[in-house]
Scaffold this motif. Structure first.
Motif, PDB file in Angstrom:
ATOM      1  N   VAL A  70       0.854  -1.192   0.000  1.00  0.00           N
ATOM      2  CA  VAL A  70       0.000   0.000   0.000  1.00  0.00           C
ATOM      3  C   VAL A  70       0.886   1.237   0.000  1.00  0.00           C
ATOM      4  O   VAL A  70       1.816   1.350   0.801  1.00  0.00           O
ATOM      5  N   LYS A  72       0.480   5.266   0.644  1.00  0.00           N
ATOM      6  CA  LYS A  72      -0.416   6.348   1.091  1.00  0.00           C
ATOM      7  C   LYS A  72       0.449   7.532   1.477  1.00  0.00           C
ATOM      8  O   LYS A  72       1.306   7.429   2.359  1.00  0.00           O
ATOM      9  N   LYS A 235      -2.431   2.379  -6.028  1.00  0.00           N
ATOM     10  CA  LYS A 235      -1.822   2.543  -4.703  1.00  0.00           C
ATOM     11  C   LYS A 235      -1.904   1.285  -3.846  1.00  0.00           C
ATOM     12  O   LYS A 235      -1.378   1.262  -2.737  1.00  0.00           O
ATOM     13  N   ILE A 236      -2.575   0.234  -4.332  1.00  0.00           N
ATOM     14  CA  ILE A 236      -2.717  -1.016  -3.582  1.00  0.00           C
ATOM     15  C   ILE A 236      -2.372  -2.171  -4.515  1.00  0.00           C
ATOM     16  O   ILE A 236      -2.804  -2.193  -5.669  1.00  0.00           O
ATOM     17  N   LEU A 259      -7.841  -3.599   2.279  1.00  0.00           N
ATOM     18  CA  LEU A 259      -6.894  -2.479   2.230  1.00  0.00           C
ATOM     19  C   LEU A 259      -7.534  -1.233   1.634  1.00  0.00           C
ATOM     20  O   LEU A 259      -7.326  -0.116   2.114  1.00  0.00           O
ATOM     21  N   ARG A 260      -8.324  -1.420   0.620  1.00  0.00           N
ATOM     22  CA  ARG A 260      -9.006  -0.275  -0.003  1.00  0.00           C
ATOM     23  C   ARG A 260      -9.994   0.353   0.968  1.00  0.00           C
ATOM     24  O   ARG A 260     -10.104   1.584   1.060  1.00  0.00           O
ATOM     25  N   TYR A 263      -8.045   2.403   3.557  1.00  0.00           N
ATOM     26  CA  TYR A 263      -7.003   3.272   2.999  1.00  0.00           C
ATOM     27  C   TYR A 263      -7.087   4.699   3.543  1.00  0.00           C
ATOM     28  O   TYR A 263      -6.073   5.282   3.946  1.00  0.00           O
ATOM     29  N   ASP A 264      -8.286   5.275   3.571  1.00  0.00           N
ATOM     30  CA  ASP A 264      -8.426   6.678   3.955  1.00  0.00           C
ATOM     31  C   ASP A 264      -8.114   6.920   5.431  1.00  0.00           C
ATOM     32  O   ASP A 264      -7.883   8.064   5.832  1.00  0.00           O
ATOM     33  N   MET A 272      -0.647   3.024   9.301  1.00  0.00           N
ATOM     34  CA  MET A 272      -0.234   2.101   8.249  1.00  0.00           C
ATOM     35  C   MET A 272       0.034   0.723   8.841  1.00  0.00           C
ATOM     36  O   MET A 272      -0.337  -0.305   8.246  1.00  0.00           O
ATOM     37  N   LEU A 275      -3.245  -0.944   9.364  1.00  0.00           N
ATOM     38  CA  LEU A 275      -3.835  -1.393   8.108  1.00  0.00           C
ATOM     39  C   LEU A 275      -3.172  -2.680   7.628  1.00  0.00           C
ATOM     40  O   LEU A 275      -3.859  -3.626   7.213  1.00  0.00           O
TER      41      LEU A 275
END
Length: 374
Positions: A70, A72, A235-236, A259-260, A263-264, A272, A275
Motif C-alpha cells: 500500500v 499512502k 496505490k494497492i 486495504l481499499r 485506505y483513507d 499504516m 492497516l
C-alpha cells in the motif's frame, strides 16, 4: 548432464564469491525472532545475479508467496507472506559506491536458508547472496521498491521483454532499482532498458509485479504478454494483475478490498501498521472473518482448476478446502516435512517513510517493531 554442470558452476561461483568478498559484509546480528541485521560494504551484482538465477531455477515447492503493498502519502507499507518455516529475514544495509546508492531493506532468502545455518559454513557462504534476495527496500534518494507474485500463465510468461537489452531476472529488480534509480521515474526507464525474464521455479513458476515509489510518484510495474506495463496511480497491490483484473486466477482479492476500505484512515506510520495488520496472512484462516479470504484459501496458484469467479459464486463448494487449510494452520509446524502442504504466514511487515528514508520492521506477526533510519 547440462544440469550437473549448471549446479557445479553455481557452486563454484558462490565459493569464489565467498573467498573474494569474505570481508564484504558485517557478521549478522540477531534483532528479533527470525530477524537479523547485516551491512554490506561491497558486492558484485552481476556475479550474484548469475548465482541467484541458478538457485531460482533449481528451487521449487508448493506455492506460498502472497504479499500486500500500500502506498499512502509518503508511506509505503508491505506484508511479505511466505511459508511458515525456519527462514530468517535480514535487515540489509548497503553502502554507497560509484556503482550503487546506499540502501536499507529486507532480504528474504526464500527456500535456501534456515535460521540454524546462520553460524554454519553453508550459511556463511549463502550470506553473500543476500543483496539479490532483497524483497523490499529504500535507497538514499528516497526510491522504494517491493515485489509481489502474480499467477503464472494468466498473462503469458515473461521471457524477453527487450531482446536488445541486457538480461535481468525479474526477482532481482528490487535490488537493481535500489542500486541504480535516483527517482521512481528513472527506475521505470532503467527496467525498460533491460531484458526482463522470469525464472520458472519448479511447481511455483512465479510471475511478479512491483510497486516503485518515491515521495512524489508511485507506479506498479507488471509484465503482460511479455511486455512491460506501467500503471501510474495504483496505490494497492496484492496478487492479481491490476492491468488485467479479469484474469481467472490470482490471490488477494479479499485482502485488496480490506486495504481499499481502510485506505483513507491512514494518516501516519501507526495507522499504516494497523492497516497492514488487518491483512496479516493468519486472517485467511480465521473462521470468524466475514468474508473469508476465499481466493487465498483456495489458492488458484495451487489449484489451477479453480477460478476466482467459481470461488466467489460457490463458496460452499470449497468448504472442505477451508476446513483443511484452517486445521493445518492451527496445527502448523515450521518443519515443512511434517505437513502435506505448506501454510502461509506474514513473515514481515515493512513500512517505509519515503521522505525521511526510515524503515519500520516487524516480523512473524509479533507486533514488535524496530525502527531503522537509512
Amino acid at each position: 548432464m547440462g544440469g550437473i554442470f549448471s549446479k557445479i558452476h553455481a557452486a563454484f561461483l558462490l565459493i569464489r564469491t565467498f573467498f573474494t568478498h569474505s570481508k564484504a559484509h558485517t557478521d549478522p546480528v540477531k534483532v528479533d525472532d527470525y530477524l537479523y541485521e547485516i551491512s554490506f560494504r561491497t558486492f558484485d551484482f552481476d556475479r550474484l545475479s548469475s548465482i541467484a538465477d541458478h538457485i531460482f531455477r533449481k528451487k521449487g515447492g508448493e506455492p506460498s508467496a502472497s504479499c500486500s503493498a500500500v502506498r499512502k502519502d509518503t508511506l509505503l507499507g508491505r506484508n511479505f507472506d511466505w511459508a511458515y518455516d525456519e527462514m530468517p529475514d535480514f535487515i540489509i544495509r548497503t553502502e554507497a559506491s560509484p556503482e550503487r546508492f546506499a540502501s536499507i531493506g529486507i532480504a528474504s532468502p526464500i527456500g535456501i536458508f534456515e535460521e540454524k545455518q546462520v553460524d554454519r559454513l553453508l550459511g556463511k557462504l549463502l550470506l553473500n547472496m543476500l543483496p539479490v534476495f532483497t524483497v523490499d527496500g529504500i535507497n538514499e534518494k528516497g526510491v522504494a521498491c517491493c515485489v509481489n507474485v502474480v499467477p503464472p500463465g494468466d498473462c503469458g510468461y515473461t521471457l524477453n521483454t527487450n531482446p536488445a537489452g541486457k538480461p535481468l531476472c525479474a526477482p532481482i529488480i528490487v535490488r537493481y532499482v535500489l542500486d541504480k534509480a535516483a527517482s521512481a521515474k528513472e527506475a521505470i526507464e532503467l527496467i525498460k532498458d533491460r531484458n526482463i525474464y522470469t525464472t520458472l521455479i519448479g511447481k511455483l513458476q512465479s510471475e511478479y509485479h512491483f510497486m516503485i515509489s518515491d515521495s512524489t510518484n508511485n507506479y506498479v510495474v507488471e509484465f503482460v504478454d511479455n511486455r512491460m506495463v506501467v500503471l501510474e496511480g495504483e496505490k494497492i497491490m496484492t496478487n492479481f494483475y491490476l492491468a488485467r483484473p479479469d484474469t481467472p486466477h490470482g490471490m488477494g482479492h479479499e485482502r485488496y478490498d480490506i486495504l481499499r476500505a481502510g485506505y483513507d484512515s491512514v494518516c501516519g506510520i501507526e495507522d499504516m501498521a494497523s492497516l497492514m495488520k488487518s491483512v496479516w496472512y493468519s486472517g485467511a484462516y480465521d473462521e470468524s472473518r466475514d468474508p473469508l479470504w476465499l481466493s487465498d484459501l483456495c489458492n488458484p496458484m495451487e489449484h489451477k482448476d479453480f477460478t476466482i469467479q467459481e470461488i466467489s459464486e460457490n463458496p460452499e463448494k470449497f468448504i472442505e478446502v477451508f476446513k483443511k487449510k484452517a486445521e493445518k494452520f492451527r496445527n502448523r509446524s515450521r518443519d515443512a516435512e511434517t505437513l502435506e502442504e505448506t501454510v502461509c504466514h506474514s513473515v514481515h511487515t515493512s513500512i517505509y517513510d519515503l521522505r525521511n528514508k526510515v524503515l519500520v520492521i516487524s516480523t512473524q506477526e509479533s507486533g514488535r517493531s524496530h525502527t531503522r533510519p537509512l
